[in-house]
Design a protein around this motif. Structure first.
Motif, PDB file in Angstrom:
ATOM      1  N   ASP A 169     -52.848 -15.934 -13.437  1.00  0.00           N
ATOM      2  CA  ASP A 169     -51.385 -15.784 -13.513  1.00  0.00           C
ATOM      3  C   ASP A 169     -50.988 -14.729 -14.551  1.00  0.00           C
ATOM      4  OD1 ASP A 169     -51.194 -17.727 -11.612  1.00  0.00           O
ATOM      5  OD2 ASP A 169     -50.687 -19.361 -12.998  1.00  0.00           O
ATOM      6  N   ASN A 170     -51.648 -14.737 -15.693  1.00  0.00           N
ATOM      7  CA  ASN A 170     -51.347 -13.746 -16.723  1.00  0.00           C
ATOM      8  C   ASN A 170     -51.669 -12.328 -16.231  1.00  0.00           C
ATOM      9  OD1 ASN A 170     -50.729 -13.088 -19.662  1.00  0.00           O
ATOM     10  ND2 ASN A 170     -52.824 -12.286 -19.488  1.00  0.00           N
ATOM     11  N   ARG A 171     -52.808 -12.203 -15.545  1.00  0.00           N
ATOM     12  CA  ARG A 171     -53.196 -10.888 -15.033  1.00  0.00           C
ATOM     13  C   ARG A 171     -52.230 -10.423 -13.954  1.00  0.00           C
ATOM     14  NH1 ARG A 171     -55.152  -6.052 -16.228  1.00  0.00           N
ATOM     15  NH2 ARG A 171     -56.571  -5.194 -14.644  1.00  0.00           N
ATOM     16  N   VAL A 172     -51.794 -11.331 -13.076  1.00  0.00           N
ATOM     17  CA  VAL A 172     -50.859 -10.968 -12.009  1.00  0.00           C
ATOM     18  C   VAL A 172     -49.551 -10.485 -12.604  1.00  0.00           C
ATOM     19  CG1 VAL A 172     -49.440 -11.913 -10.145  1.00  0.00           C
ATOM     20  CG2 VAL A 172     -51.882 -12.437 -10.242  1.00  0.00           C
ATOM     21  N   ASP A 173     -49.026 -11.241 -13.595  1.00  0.00           N
ATOM     22  CA  ASP A 173     -47.776 -10.805 -14.228  1.00  0.00           C
ATOM     23  C   ASP A 173     -47.936  -9.432 -14.873  1.00  0.00           C
ATOM     24  OD1 ASP A 173     -46.669 -13.206 -13.472  1.00  0.00           O
ATOM     25  OD2 ASP A 173     -46.989 -14.189 -15.416  1.00  0.00           O
ATOM     26  N   GLN A 174     -49.098  -9.215 -15.492  1.00  0.00           N
ATOM     27  CA  GLN A 174     -49.339  -7.946 -16.182  1.00  0.00           C
ATOM     28  C   GLN A 174     -49.388  -6.788 -15.196  1.00  0.00           C
ATOM     29  OE1 GLN A 174     -52.963  -7.939 -18.429  1.00  0.00           O
ATOM     30  NE2 GLN A 174     -52.842  -5.757 -18.911  1.00  0.00           N
TER      31      GLN A 174
ATOM     32  N   GLU B 256     -61.450 -10.878 -16.066  1.00  0.00           N
ATOM     33  CA  GLU B 256     -61.125 -12.308 -15.969  1.00  0.00           C
ATOM     34  C   GLU B 256     -62.320 -13.103 -15.435  1.00  0.00           C
ATOM     35  OE1 GLU B 256     -59.159  -9.871 -15.114  1.00  0.00           O
ATOM     36  OE2 GLU B 256     -57.599 -10.187 -16.646  1.00  0.00           O
ATOM     37  N   ARG B 257     -63.050 -12.494 -14.464  1.00  0.00           N
ATOM     38  CA  ARG B 257     -64.231 -13.175 -13.936  1.00  0.00           C
ATOM     39  C   ARG B 257     -65.271 -13.376 -15.022  1.00  0.00           C
ATOM     40  NH1 ARG B 257     -69.032 -11.602 -12.355  1.00  0.00           N
ATOM     41  NH2 ARG B 257     -68.483  -9.408 -12.640  1.00  0.00           N
ATOM     42  N   GLN B 258     -65.489 -12.352 -15.854  1.00  0.00           N
ATOM     43  CA  GLN B 258     -66.450 -12.490 -16.946  1.00  0.00           C
ATOM     44  C   GLN B 258     -65.978 -13.530 -17.957  1.00  0.00           C
ATOM     45  OE1 GLN B 258     -67.164  -8.617 -18.652  1.00  0.00           O
ATOM     46  NE2 GLN B 258     -68.073  -7.782 -16.756  1.00  0.00           N
ATOM     47  N   THR B 259     -64.685 -13.515 -18.249  1.00  0.00           N
ATOM     48  CA  THR B 259     -64.149 -14.521 -19.178  1.00  0.00           C
ATOM     49  C   THR B 259     -64.335 -15.921 -18.615  1.00  0.00           C
ATOM     50  OG1 THR B 259     -62.485 -12.930 -19.960  1.00  0.00           O
ATOM     51  CG2 THR B 259     -62.084 -15.267 -20.408  1.00  0.00           C
ATOM     52  N   LEU B 260     -64.065 -16.069 -17.317  1.00  0.00           N
ATOM     53  CA  LEU B 260     -64.221 -17.379 -16.682  1.00  0.00           C
ATOM     54  C   LEU B 260     -65.685 -17.813 -16.684  1.00  0.00           C
ATOM     55  CD1 LEU B 260     -62.259 -19.382 -15.363  1.00  0.00           C
ATOM     56  CD2 LEU B 260     -62.938 -18.461 -13.143  1.00  0.00           C
ATOM     57  N   ALA B 261     -66.588 -16.866 -16.449  1.00  0.00           N
ATOM     58  CA  ALA B 261     -68.019 -17.196 -16.483  1.00  0.00           C
ATOM     59  C   ALA B 261     -68.437 -17.611 -17.880  1.00  0.00           C
ATOM     60  CB  ALA B 261     -68.841 -15.998 -16.012  1.00  0.00           C
ATOM     61  N   LEU B 262     -67.906 -16.913 -18.891  1.00  0.00           N
ATOM     62  CA  LEU B 262     -68.214 -17.280 -20.268  1.00  0.00           C
ATOM     63  C   LEU B 262     -67.714 -18.687 -20.586  1.00  0.00           C
ATOM     64  CD1 LEU B 262     -69.278 -16.513 -23.073  1.00  0.00           C
ATOM     65  CD2 LEU B 262     -67.033 -15.513 -23.562  1.00  0.00           C
ATOM     66  N   VAL B 263     -66.489 -18.965 -20.169  1.00  0.00           N
ATOM     67  CA  VAL B 263     -65.945 -20.313 -20.385  1.00  0.00           C
ATOM     68  C   VAL B 263     -66.782 -21.354 -19.639  1.00  0.00           C
ATOM     69  CG1 VAL B 263     -63.943 -21.797 -19.991  1.00  0.00           C
ATOM     70  CG2 VAL B 263     -63.614 -19.455 -20.802  1.00  0.00           C
ATOM     71  N   GLY B 264     -67.198 -21.030 -18.410  1.00  0.00           N
ATOM     72  CA  GLY B 264     -68.022 -21.962 -17.640  1.00  0.00           C
ATOM     73  C   GLY B 264     -69.344 -22.239 -18.322  1.00  0.00           C
ATOM     74  N   ARG B 265     -69.995 -21.174 -18.836  1.00  0.00           N
ATOM     75  CA  ARG B 265     -71.259 -21.392 -19.541  1.00  0.00           C
ATOM     76  C   ARG B 265     -71.057 -22.237 -20.793  1.00  0.00           C
ATOM     77  NH1 ARG B 265     -72.025 -15.920 -18.025  1.00  0.00           N
ATOM     78  NH2 ARG B 265     -71.334 -15.197 -20.077  1.00  0.00           N
ATOM     79  N   ALA B 266     -69.942 -21.968 -21.477  1.00  0.00           N
ATOM     80  CA  ALA B 266     -69.667 -22.760 -22.675  1.00  0.00           C
ATOM     81  C   ALA B 266     -69.449 -24.228 -22.314  1.00  0.00           C
ATOM     82  CB  ALA B 266     -68.441 -22.204 -23.399  1.00  0.00           C
TER      83      ALA B 266
END
Length: 542
Positions: A64-69, A207-217
């Protein structure tokens, strides 16, 4: 002597099977393992649900943040383009030059900001991006714009966006292949007064990399949490299970006869109170068992002493009874009949006394076997011959059904013959003038004798009670064989001495069958009998 066969090393499948069997056994027997596994499984479900919820919320927030941006940035670019076009004079440049002046600055800014641009053909001409005539960032594949968005802008429309998968012909700096967003906006070119669509393509790789990082965490944190939960569950379960295991060991030792065993009591919690109650129960049981053992010892001693003490007066009475019985012809009829009754009851009394002495030897653990190879066929025939007179009195016959060859077993011939004699005389008592069959059979590991009658039979539950001391199915029924009520009990004890089975089957009106099963060798355990307990001629009912 047989040569051992080398079977080679165990195969992997066999090792795996044994490992699985051991694991299943451990699972069935270990409460602690089941508690830990259940706790970890439930915790994994909870962590998975929470993790999935957090991942969904994180993904939605990032997208959502990326879409607004990107929409805001695309709107700014479009507004700047419109301002540029309004300032331009349509007669100064041709159509193609004005398109270049429009899109080239945007492509340049996109190269530095990480987005790509496609300028579509004029709206209303029916041309598609795939038909050519477009201006776009070099290296971008025009299929990056979804067909649904193209159809949306096939006529004048407001700004719109959609998700897409970015495809390139060659690497584009800041715009990798993969998930992305396409924003479409329309502008009017003064040179031809036609409407064109600008497609801005942004990557979602960050965003995909951030999501992958969050998933690994989350996976790492969840795994560590599950390990922590497993450790805590193991410790907590161990605190509860350890006293239970100690109680089980003490209970096993109590069952093995170590009545002095007790649990160690520590603390004042529920488990400590349980251990105290267990110890009190064990003490009471020990006291009761000691009392029962003493009472049983006194009873056995009493029976043995009384039986021995009765022998001397019984011998005297027997001598006097023999004299009276021999002289009964000189008496009047009433006195002669009394002498005959006295002789008959003396015979019964002697048998009862002998049975009591035998029972007292069993109770005292003094009974021993004099084992030898015994042919059960010969035993069956001797018993049939010895009981033929009694069978004639009851208008019945004792028939031996033998296999036609010797049936040997290592046994005490005197005790085995006494067992079979007791079974046959009991069958004569209840045969009701029908034939009695003695069946003999054997196999490699066991030998058996079965006595089958077709008399009154046994009621439900009586097949187990028939071996109790002095038990009678019908107390009003007269004994014609002179039995004492101890014959089947003594037979059962004799059977146990041999490590065999003595079992009964019966149905009212269909008769009964008693089966004696002995191992071929005294040290061999019994697993089956060569003669079925339920006769083949029995009418089976559902």
């Amino acid at each position: 002597m047989a040569t051992p066969v080398d079977e080679g090393p165990p195969r992997p499948l066999d090792r795996a099977t044994r490992a699985i069997a051991r694991a299943l056994t451990f699972w069935r027997r270990s409460v602690q393992a089941r508690v830990v596994a259940s706790t970890v499984l439930l915790s994994a479900v909870v962590v998975g649900i929470v993790g999935a919820f957090l991942m969904q919320q994180t993904r939605d927030g990032l997208v959502d943040n990326r879409v607004d941006q990107v929409i805001a940035e695309a709107e700014n670019e479009t507004n700047d383009a419109r301002e540029l076009l309004r300032a331009a004079r349509g007669i100064d440049v041709d159509e193609s030059g004005q398109q270049d002046d429009l899109v080239e600055p945007i492509i340049g800014r996109g190269a530095s900001r990480g987005f790509a641009v496609i300028l579509s053909p004029a709206v209303g001409d029916g041309a598609r991006l795939s038909d050519g005539g477009t201006k776009f960032t070099q290296g971008l594949d025009e299929s990056s714009v979804p067909e649904s968005l193209e159809l949306h802008f096939s006529e004048p429309a407001a700004t719109a966006w959609t998700f897409t998968t970015i495809a390139t012909n060659r690497p584009i700096a800041g715009l990798p292949e993969g998930p992305g967003i396409v924003v479409g906006s329309q502008v009017t070119l003064p040179a031809d007064n036609k409407t064109y669509t600008l497609y801005y393509i942004y990557s979602l790789d960050e965003e995909r990399q951030t999501l992958a990082l969050v998933g690994r965490a989350l996976v790492t944190a969840g795994s560590l949490l599950l390990l922590l939960v497993a450790g805590l569950a193991w410790i907590v379960a161990r605190q509860v299970v350890t006293p239970v295991r100690m109680a089980r060991r003490v209970a096993e030792r109590l069952a093995a006869g170590h009545l002095q065993e007790r649990l160690r009591v520590t603390g004042e919690d529920d488990l400590a109170r349980l251990a105290t109650s267990f110890n009190q129960m064990a003490s009471n049981l020990q006291k009761q068992i000691r009392q029962l053992e003493e009472l049983s010892r006194l009873q056995r001693r009493f029976v043995s002493d009384v039986s021995h003490e009765l022998r001397t007066p019984l011998t005297t009475v027997r001598m006097a009874g023999d004299v009276l019985h021999d002289a009964r012809s000189d008496f009047d009829p009433a006195t002669a009949r009394a002498a005959e009754l006295l002789q008959t009851e003396l015979d019964r009394f002697e048998v009862l006394l002998a049975d009591l002495l035998e029972i007292s030897r069993f109770d005292a653990g003094a009974a021993v076997l004099e084992a030898d190879d015994v042919n059960l066929v010969d035993v069956a025939r001797r018993v049939a011959d010895n009981t033929s007179a009694l069978a004639d009195q009851r208008d019945t016959r004792v028939i031996v059904d033998s296999p036609g060859h010797p049936c040997l077993a290592e046994a005490d011939v005197r005790r085995v013959e006494r067992i079979v004699r007791n079974l046959v005389t009991n069958a004569i008592d209840h045969a009701e003038s029908r034939d009695i069959h003695i069946l003999v059979g054997g196999d490699e590991h066991s030998a058996a004798i079965a006595v089958r009658d077709h008399g009154v039979g046994l009621g439900p539950g009586e097949s187990a009670m028939v071996f109790n001391r002095f038990w009678r199915a019908d107390p009003a029924r007269a004994r014609t064989s002179g039995g004492t009520g101890l014959g089947l009990s003594i037979s059962l004890e004799d059977t146990h001495l041999h490590g065999g089975w003595l079992q009964a089957w019966g149905r009212p009106g269909e008769g009964s069958q008693f089966r004696l099963t002995l191992p071929r060798r005294l040290s061999q355990p019994l697993r089956h009998s060569p003669i079925p307990l339920v006769p083949l001629d029995a009418k089976e009912t559902a």
